[in-house]
Write an enzyme that holds these catalytic residues in place. Structure first.
Site, mmCIF file in Angstrom:
data_model
loop_
_atom_site.group_PDB
_atom_site.id
_atom_site.type_symbol
_atom_site.label_atom_id
_atom_site.label_comp_id
_atom_site.label_asym_id
_atom_site.label_seq_id
_atom_site.Cartn_x
_atom_site.Cartn_y
_atom_site.Cartn_z
ATOM 1 N N LYS A 187 0.845 -1.200 0.000
ATOM 2 C CA LYS A 187 0.000 0.000 0.000
ATOM 3 C C LYS A 187 0.880 1.250 0.000
ATOM 4 C CE LYS A 187 -4.028 1.690 2.690
ATOM 5 N NZ LYS A 187 -4.903 1.389 3.855
ATOM 6 N N SER A 243 -9.830 1.422 2.972
ATOM 7 C CA SER A 243 -8.930 2.221 2.164
ATOM 8 C C SER A 243 -7.874 1.407 1.402
ATOM 9 C CB SER A 243 -8.206 3.228 3.062
ATOM 10 O OG SER A 243 -7.373 2.572 3.994
ATOM 11 N N SER A 252 -9.958 -1.194 7.057
ATOM 12 C CA SER A 252 -9.380 -0.869 5.745
ATOM 13 C C SER A 252 -8.718 -2.039 5.012
ATOM 14 C CB SER A 252 -8.367 0.261 5.882
ATOM 15 O OG SER A 252 -9.044 1.492 5.917
#
Lengths: 480, 496
Positions: free
Chosen positions: B79, B154, B178
């Site tokens: 990420k 996310s 997330s």
């Protein structure tokens, strides 16, 4: 008019702790150096970097807390103090608000009316900020983060002081404690000790406090004393003119001897304190506290006791010698080297204090080595140098840390101890001064002094006066 | 042999057996990325040269017999909020444009030490704030199962990348769901470890007391292997915990006999999509059939989790994001008049609306006069929620429920109504507040073909029970990942 007012002062004192590394990273705390040389992702606020508490900082803070009679908060915590400024790389400072490391302490200061207790409200640990460097030429500002993350302890007093003298006495006391503990060098000029002064005035006899102001940017005892006097007068003048004192932060300009308002209560910052989530609570066990206590070095009262007992020196001398940690340190080290406490004390009480006063040198600035003073005492005791030469040599030890042996040799100051040489010199003087000799023989003792003086001059002061006296008497008596 | 159909463990086994070269695995993944990216937009930075360089080194290590780990040679992604030395790291935010850290996050370094090749950085909601990956400054990532839908957020980029077969595993971060929610939406396995299990050093913080890094993978075995690789005690992270046992793959046991599983009633009530409900209940029935004792359970305070979470996370975020000020790195406004104007313009231009909303909310709840009423109350609520879980875990070994109340919403449906979006986090958020491990496992699809996830919640430091239950479920049903890989082909064609 001013006599009708009482000044009420409380202090926030920042002391930089003398740890080798910073409070939340492994960077060096060394003062100076090229900009940003002592930095890493943590102390420059890089994204993703995390603080790790330096245990030594806690130990030093606890030691200070114990020495100032505080209660140690055994589960303490760090909080974030949020404010934007470029010298503060994260735009929050890791500090302590809700559970500071120590609370409710006090120290005693000496005042003309006796011993006075100054209460300490609390003591907390925090990180120092970096330094902004303004470049006037191209109108830019640069940041140096070398100081960012250097550990600080802030000591907040109660409003217990009533004069600049008391404030200075309190600061000196804190400085002495910190230096004795070895937790800080407390150099005001280098900023390792800083004070903010909270001051208000009230009519003598009233209980209620007046409105206070806070003064920042005070970096010498002199500036602090000036600022207190200036602010006291400013507030009294306001009140006398029927005006009100505004609660605000003021900046003292020592060059102009004037303070300026920085911000008022209305624009007081909201620091949005909250517990620092990147650090876990600090748990200080009873055992850890006892370990720190056990390691606590001897403080001044114990030193005074020991000096009078062990070294048999007068209490007054012991008090003066321990007033500064630095002086006590030189004293003890020299005694350890030469084993003559009384002589060491005499040198320091006499010549050293005289020269300090003359040259305006602070104890912290003393930089001669105890080895050299010890050697000087040895040389003098052996009769290798005369007392007048010894004093001269000490001046050079004091000024440039001269090695007495080398200095005496280089300057040819060694005492003339060769009996033949002494006799030769005295003989010459006697031969050249028949008048004085006749006077002496005629019973005028004063004439002896003239012969003595001339003999010493001829020997350039490098002879033991007792030995010279003996030779003169022998020779004159032999002539009779 | 089709490389892209393999799981990470299968691929690594073949690499170590000499059947596949690391660079061929990397090439297969990079080709897939080129093919799928126009449709999914799950990557924000692709480090092609770096990946081949790593592949070469790792191949040498494997050939020399020095590297024998479970994941050696596996291409993966991380990420964009995880720092990597010299690699653009932006949190999908304009304010970090151009930022290349000088250090690598500990979790990523652990992966690299395990022989994993990092292909690049994945798309995310800006600063991990959002549940759809639509707040990214790079534009939204899309759900590989249907590119008209969001992948969740996310960590939407990481989950979409794994679902689309662009990599064999990825790292995400989970502050309020997330990893689990986008994992559920994308039909992949995702795990948020117990707080303190994976070092946060190098993870750009959102809500520091809630953030945890975790794996996103094609199946449960890969998940255990990735967790094993990234978990470590790290002295650089004071909240990192030293655990006695990091052998998570040891929990890959097909057996749940006697396991006590509770399904919180409040997780199955109002607001839950009936199709999701049905799929989760069917999954529970599978575990029951395999010998687990499954029953409905009481879990209190569920509805207080969202307000407590948004108070605490926003408060911490408002402070964590202060360092992005235009002084040291990243974006700085072009024209400004003095320091304060520079701050204002930089932050106004650099942050997106959702981030600004949370900074404002967080600053408000920490303001003097409001601190006690909001922030302190939220902290107390957090402690009470943890107690509720402790109570439930006296009766159960793990809790089971849906990961999210719905399947992936359509693109553009969520941002207009942030409150509704926040409500979508209702099942995942309390797990972060209580610091517990949570996992999402795909349990089927709805009529439209959108994946549904089951969430398993464990006691603190009991990831192994989650892995065992998930693995048992997976063994009893058909594995999902192959279908996912096939689905992207249609999605990509649709996008063309």
């Amino acid at each position: 008019m001013t006599g009708q007012y009482e000044t009420v002062i409380g202090l926030e004192v920042h002391i930089e702790l003398a740890t080798k590394t910073k409070i939340f990273c492994g960077c060096s705390t060394e003062f100076g150096g090229a900009p940003n040389i002592h930095t890493c992702p943590v102390c420059t606020g890089m994204p993703g970097a995390l603080p790790v508490l330096n245990k030594k900082v806690v130990e030093y803070a606890v030691a200070l807390g114990i020495a100032t009679n505080c209660r140690i908060t055994q589960v303490c915590r760090f909080d974030r103090k949020n404010y934007f400024y470029p010298d503060n790389p994260q735009n929050y400072q890791i500090s302590q608000l809700y559970l500071p490391i120590a609370r409710n302490g006090c120290v005693e200061i000496e005042t003309p009316s006796g011993t006075k207790k100054i209460r300490i409200h609390e003591m907390h640990m925090e990180e120092d900020a970096g330094k902004l460097v303004h470049n006037e030429w191209d109108d830019t500002s640069l940041v140096d983060y070398n100081r960012s993350g250097v550990p600080l302890v802030e000591i907040v007093s109660e409003p217990d002081m009533r004069s600049a003298d008391e404030v200075i006495a309190y600061l000196e006391k804190l400085r002495m404690i910190a230096q004795y503990l070895g937790v800080s060098d407390c150099k005001l000029q280098e900023g390792s000790m800083r004070a903010d002064v909270n001051l208000s005035v009230r009519r003598a006899g009233t209980e209620e406090f007046g409105t206070r102001t806070e003064m920042k940017n005070l970096n010498s005892f002199k500036a602090i004393a000036h600022a207190i006097e200036g602010e006291r007068m400013r507030q009294i003048e306001l009140l006398e003119a029927g005006k009100e004192v505004v609660q605000e932060t003021r900046r003292w300009d020592d060059n102009k001897e004037h303070s300026y308002a920085m911000r008022s209560k209305e624009d007081a910052r909201d620091y949005r304190y909250f517990p620092e989530p990147d650090l876990v609570p600090v748990v200080i066990s009873d055992q850890w506290i006892s370990e720190i206590k056990a390691r606590q070095p001897e403080l001044r009262p114990e030193k005074i006791e020991r000096y009078t007992r062990e070294f048999d020196i007068p209490r007054y001398d012991a008090e003066l010698l321990t007033e500064s940690w630095k002086i006590a340190d030189i004293f003890e080290k020299t005694v350890q080297l030469c084993g003559k406490p009384k002589k060491v004390s005499n040198w320091m009480m006499g010549e050293m204090f005289r020269l300090m006063k003359e040259k305006g040198k602070e104890p912290e600035e003393l930089d001669f080595s105890p080895e050299h003073l010890a050697k000087l005492i040895e040389l003098s005791d052996q009769g290798a140098i005369s007392s007048s030469v010894a004093k001269k040599v000490f001046e050079h030890i004091f000024a440039e840390n001269a090695d007495p042996e080398k200095y005496v040799e280089e300057q040819g100051l060694m005492s003339v101890s060769d009996e033949g040489a002494l006799r030769e010199a005295v003989e010459k003087v006697i031969a050249q001064n028949p008048r004085a000799v006749a006077d002496y023989k005629g019973g005028r003792q004063k004439a002896f002094g003239a012969i003595m003086g001339q003999s010493m001059r001829a020997l350039k002061g490098k002879a033991d006066p007792a030995a010279v006296t003996k030779i003169i008497r022998e020779m004159l008596d032999a002539q009779q | 042999m089709e490389i892209l159909k393999l799981t990470a463990l299968e691929l690594s086994a073949k690499i170590k057996a000499g059947e596949i070269k690391v660079k061929d695995a990397v090439k297969a993944a990079l080709d897939r990325i080129k093919e799928a990216e126009p449709a999914v937009n799950s990557f924000v930075t692709i480090d092609e040269a770096g990946a081949y360089r790593q592949a070469e080194i790792i191949q040498e290590e494997i050939d020399a017999g020095r590297m024998t780990g479970l994941l050696a040679g596996v291409p993966a992604a991380v990420k964009d909020n995880l720092c990597m030395d010299g690699i653009l790291t932006t949190c999908s935010s304009r304010i970090l444009s151009g930022f290349r850290p000088a250090y690598t996050a500990q979790a990523v370094e652990n992966l690299q030490k395990a022989g994993v090749v990092i292909l690049g950085k994945t798309n995310m909601d800006e600063f991990a704030m959002g549940s759809t990956t639509e707040t990214s400054c790079y534009g939204p990532a899309k759900n590989p199962h249907n590119t008209g839908h969001v992948p969740g957020g996310s960590s939407g980029g990481s989950c979409a990348a794994v679902a689309a077969g662009e990599c064999f595993g990825a790292l995400g971060s989970d502050t309020g769901g997330s990893i689990r929610q986008p994992g559920s939406f994308c039909g992949v396995v995702g795990l948020k470890p117990t707080y303190g299990t994976v070092s946060r050093y190098g993870l750009i913080a959102y809500g520091s007391s809630l953030d945890q890094i975790g794996p996103v993978t094609r199946d449960v075995s890969d998940c255990a292997a990735f967790l094993e690789a990234i978990a470590s005690h790290d002295p650089k992270d004071s909240t990192s915990v030293e655990r006695p046992d990091y052998h998570f793959t040891g929990a890959l046991v097909d057996d749940v006999k006697g396991l006590r599983i509770g399904i919180p009633k409040d997780y199955m009530g109002e607001g839950l999509d009936p199709e999701v409900r049905q799929a989760v209940m069917e999954a529970a029935a599978v575990l029951k059939k395999r010998g687990a004792a499954v029953e409905m359970a009481d879990l209190g305070l569920v509805r207080y989790a969202i307000p407590a979470y948004y108070t605490i996370a926003a408060a911490e975020a408002s402070s964590n994001l202060e360092r992005f000020d235009g002084v040291k790195y990243g974006y700085r406004a072009e024209d400004y008049d003095g320091l304060h104007d520079m701050y204002k313009k930089t932050r106004s231009e650099g942050f997106g609306p959702e981030v600004k909303r949370r900074i404002l909310l967080g600053s408000f709840v920490l303001s003097s006069g409001y601190y006690d009423a909001y922030y302190l109350k939220a902290l107390r609520t957090k402690a009470l929620i943890k107690k509720e879980f402790d109570k439930a875990f006296e009766k159960y070994d793990l809790l089971l429920g849906p990961t999210a109340p719905t399947v992936a919403p359509k693109l553009g449906e969520s941002l207009g109504d942030p409150l509704k979006m926040y409500l979508g986090d209702i099942y995942t958020i309390s797990v972060n507040l209580a610091g517990l491990p949570g996992m999402t496992v795909p349990v089927g699809k709805n009529r439209e073909g959108l994946p549904i996830g089951m969430q398993l919640i464990g006691k603190p430091f009991d990831e192994k029970t989650l892995i065992r239950a998930a693995y048992t479920y997976e063994c009893a049903t058909e594995k999902q990942y192959e279908e996912v890989v096939l689905d992207i082909n249609t999605a990509a064609k649709e996008a063309e």
